[in-house]
Design an enzyme around this catalytic site. Structure first.
Site, PDB file in Angstrom:
ATOM      1  N   SER A 192      34.439  51.033  22.810  1.00 42.34           N
ATOM      2  CA  SER A 192      33.107  51.564  23.104  1.00 42.34           C
ATOM      3  C   SER A 192      32.271  50.473  23.778  1.00 42.34           C
ATOM      4  O   SER A 192      32.745  49.842  24.719  1.00 42.34           O
ATOM      5  CB  SER A 192      32.482  52.084  21.793  1.00 42.34           C
ATOM      6  N   ARG A 199      20.437  58.927  14.832  1.00 43.15           N
ATOM      7  CA  ARG A 199      21.768  58.681  14.297  1.00 43.15           C
ATOM      8  C   ARG A 199      22.532  59.988  14.080  1.00 43.15           C
ATOM      9  O   ARG A 199      23.723  60.072  14.356  1.00 43.15           O
ATOM     10  CB  ARG A 199      21.654  57.907  12.985  1.00 43.15           C
ATOM     11  N   ASP A 209      37.836  62.543  22.938  1.00 44.03           N
ATOM     12  CA  ASP A 209      36.602  61.738  23.031  1.00 44.03           C
ATOM     13  C   ASP A 209      35.730  62.313  24.137  1.00 44.03           C
ATOM     14  O   ASP A 209      36.081  62.263  25.313  1.00 44.03           O
ATOM     15  CB  ASP A 209      36.973  60.282  23.333  1.00 44.03           C
ATOM     16  N   HIS A 222      35.462  60.199  19.760  1.00 43.12           N
ATOM     17  CA  HIS A 222      35.177  58.801  20.087  1.00 43.12           C
ATOM     18  C   HIS A 222      35.534  57.868  18.928  1.00 43.12           C
ATOM     19  O   HIS A 222      35.996  56.745  19.137  1.00 43.12           O
ATOM     20  CB  HIS A 222      33.702  58.677  20.445  1.00 43.12           C
ATOM     21  N   ASP A 223      35.318  58.321  17.719  1.00 42.43           N
ATOM     22  CA  ASP A 223      35.619  57.505  16.539  1.00 42.43           C
ATOM     23  C   ASP A 223      37.094  57.111  16.443  1.00 42.43           C
ATOM     24  O   ASP A 223      37.435  56.234  15.636  1.00 42.43           O
ATOM     25  CB  ASP A 223      35.240  58.273  15.263  1.00 42.43           C
TER      26      ASP A 223
END
EC number: 2.3.1.46
Lengths: 369, 369
Positions: free
Chosen positions: A154, A224, A317, A350-351
């Site tokens: 990232s 968040r 992602d 993405h994680d």
């Protein structure tokens, strides 16, 4: 039981003395820059086995192992350690918090040596090269001339790319995971909503919230929660939570009821206090402007580099998609850089770069090998 | 120049007198329910040419034409009018604001006849069937027994589906565009972030903001900006705005600079005052719980319906994706319902249902034809 790494400790360096300041790309200067970092493994006598690990937006220097008195291992403990893909029996691993952050490295809440008070909203806007400049100085201070590898996911992957553009002679292998060479319009759109949430929070107080003894928690929570949706794939959300809820049948309530709502509430609340709003703004803005291939110096730098890249994306992602990685690969190859690229399959969005998807760790291991 | 429709006028009906209240699915009751509606064209002597148009989350009764003194045509003016796909020379078109809204139909800011004060946060939670019940009563009051067609996009399409489930004998043709029979986990996730933004705004005052003379504008702005991202496709954002910005070269600023940021700021600001926060909460929550195929009565209703469906999705719509439409189609067909389904190509994401994508209007025209 002792952790294979033994207990790790976060250390602190102060770089760029007053007479030798850090000159930012914006022209601003910072001196007495603190850097929080950790190292794992031993530097070889010739200094040729150092791997620098770059963290993501809200990460920190504590990448691996266990700190005394804590229960939670470093954020990339599955990747870094004895016998792991980044093997601390072979490599000297350096992990440092980045400039602008809030976990030990100089950032908006640090004291400005010129005034003795926190920089606050007067902290200068940062370019990715500024982040790199601090870590380059740190690496030099540790006696490392050239990195065996720089590795990041990232924002961390983007830092790796910038590092090669800025100092191509300094990195032998660049491992860039789930990153982009340039944020998409949609990426910037989500960033600007997050900034609106934070800067529009009445407790933001034009960035002087700390002086007023308050925090823009509402804005940070919303930012968040929204960001978290972009970190996971729709499929992963569906698999994990479906439409399960507490009420039954035709009961309804306005308060959180579906499991995914409780989950996001938890993600938002857990973020508060852990991360500073001004750091969040600084780093999200740095990402928006990140665009190394727009820089004329990049072509020149890449033309003379022997750095080999490994670029990896994950098919689910949608924050930094495979298309974004592919563009980066094309840009690198257009400059004659050797790139090993692969899209891996993982349902976690993405994680995925923080998890152990099939083939992922083996792929990093074999390239770092 | 006179508009082909002539000037249109929003009208007002009061339905469900005190002795004949609207019984909501939750068990709560409302009486003296106001409904704002418009009609275009003439009802045939046999009453067999009525088409009901259902609007989306933040829409209103003003679907077509021009109201006296206004410059902006109705939100679906490209679809409804003389010679248009929903042809007002042939059809009697009814468009009404929905229950829970804030554009003339009873909603949270309406006066509760029992107290003489606004319902505020005490307005009951709504089921999609409640929305349908009000519009069914309106249609009856206009002398229409059976609709030639019901047409809607997004939430409007979901209202059409619910109407068929509740009163299958009442709708000859159901046109469902860019909708879903059940929100995905990710859909609910975005909804809950929007609600957190609004309900966490200090000016929300537990929903009693109007009594306090304030409005949760910051929360509404963030909610709208975020929602807007989900209404458009990443490709459309990239094509429209790219990374164009006001600053040049390595200049940066924290305030909005990229064009997409100014655009989203504008979208957020334009929403304020136009839409009420409690209505937004009520309707977003209604969508989360919408799940007509979980209702045992639906199978029975669909088994006896002769309603024909046309379901349409757009390939770049990631809010209510083609997969969501396909599931709805499978559910309908499993109950023996005739469905004409197509995915159309359009770069504009969810918003495509409001635009004129190739093949879209012809498709609606031929089905309604």
């Amino acid at each position: 039981m002792t952790h294979p790494l033994g207990y790790v400790e976060t250390q602190r360096a102060v770089l760029f003395a007053e007479g030798d300041p850090l000159r930012l790309r914006s022209g601003a200067e910072l001196h007495d820059v603190e850097v929080a970092y950790e190292t794992y493994g031993e530097l070889s006598p010739t200094g040729d086995n150092a791997i620098f690990v770059c963290h993501a937006l809200t990460g920190d220097a504590h990448a691996a192992g266990l700190r005394m008195g804590e229960k939670r291992r470093g954020w990339w403990d599955n990747m870094i350690g004895r016998g792991k893909p980044i093997d601390t029996d072979r490599f000297f691993v350096i992990s440092a918090n980045l400039l602008g952050g809030c976990s030990g490295t100089t950032g908006p809440q640090s004291n400005d040596p010129a005034t003795g008070r926190a920089y606050g909203p007067d902290f200068p806007l940062l370019h990715m090269s500024d982040v790199v400049a601090v870590h380059r100085r740190l690496v030099a201070s540790l006696g490392v001339q050239r990195l065996y590898a720089a590795v990041g996911g990232s924002l961390g992957g983007m830092q790796v790319l910038q590092w090669v553009c800025d100092a191509p002679e300094q990195i032998e292998r660049a491992v860039v995971i789930a990153a982009s060479s340039q944020l998409s319009t949609e990426n910037i759109a989500f960033s600007t909503v997050a900034r609106q949430a934070i800067m529009g929070d009445p407790d933001y107080r034009e960035g002087r919230y700390r002086e007023h003894g308050v925090r823009p928690d509402q804005g940070m929570k919303v930012a968040r929660m929204m960001a978290h949706i972009t970190y996971v794939s729709p499929e992963a959300l569906a698999t994990k939570f479906g439409r399960r809820r507490t009420t039954v049948g035709e009961q309804m309530e306005m308060a959180p009821d579906f499991e995914v709502e409780h989950y996001l509430q938890h993600q938002g609340d857990a973020f508060l206090g852990r991360f500073d709003a001004l750091s969040y703004l600084a780093l999200s803005r740095l990402l928006d402007y990140f665009d190394p291939f727009a820089d004329a110096a990049t072509a020149e730098a890449l033309a003379r580099t022997s750095t080999r890249f490994q670029v990896t994306s994950f098919d689910s992602d949608w924050r930094f998609s495979t298309a974004q990685s592919q563009r980066m690969v094309e840009q690198l190859r257009a400059h004659g850089v050797a790139v090993d690229f692969a899209e891996l399959s993982s349902p976690h969005g993405h994680d995925s770069f923080l998890l152990e998807s099939p083939g992922y760790h083996d792929r990093v291991r074999s390239f770092v090998g």
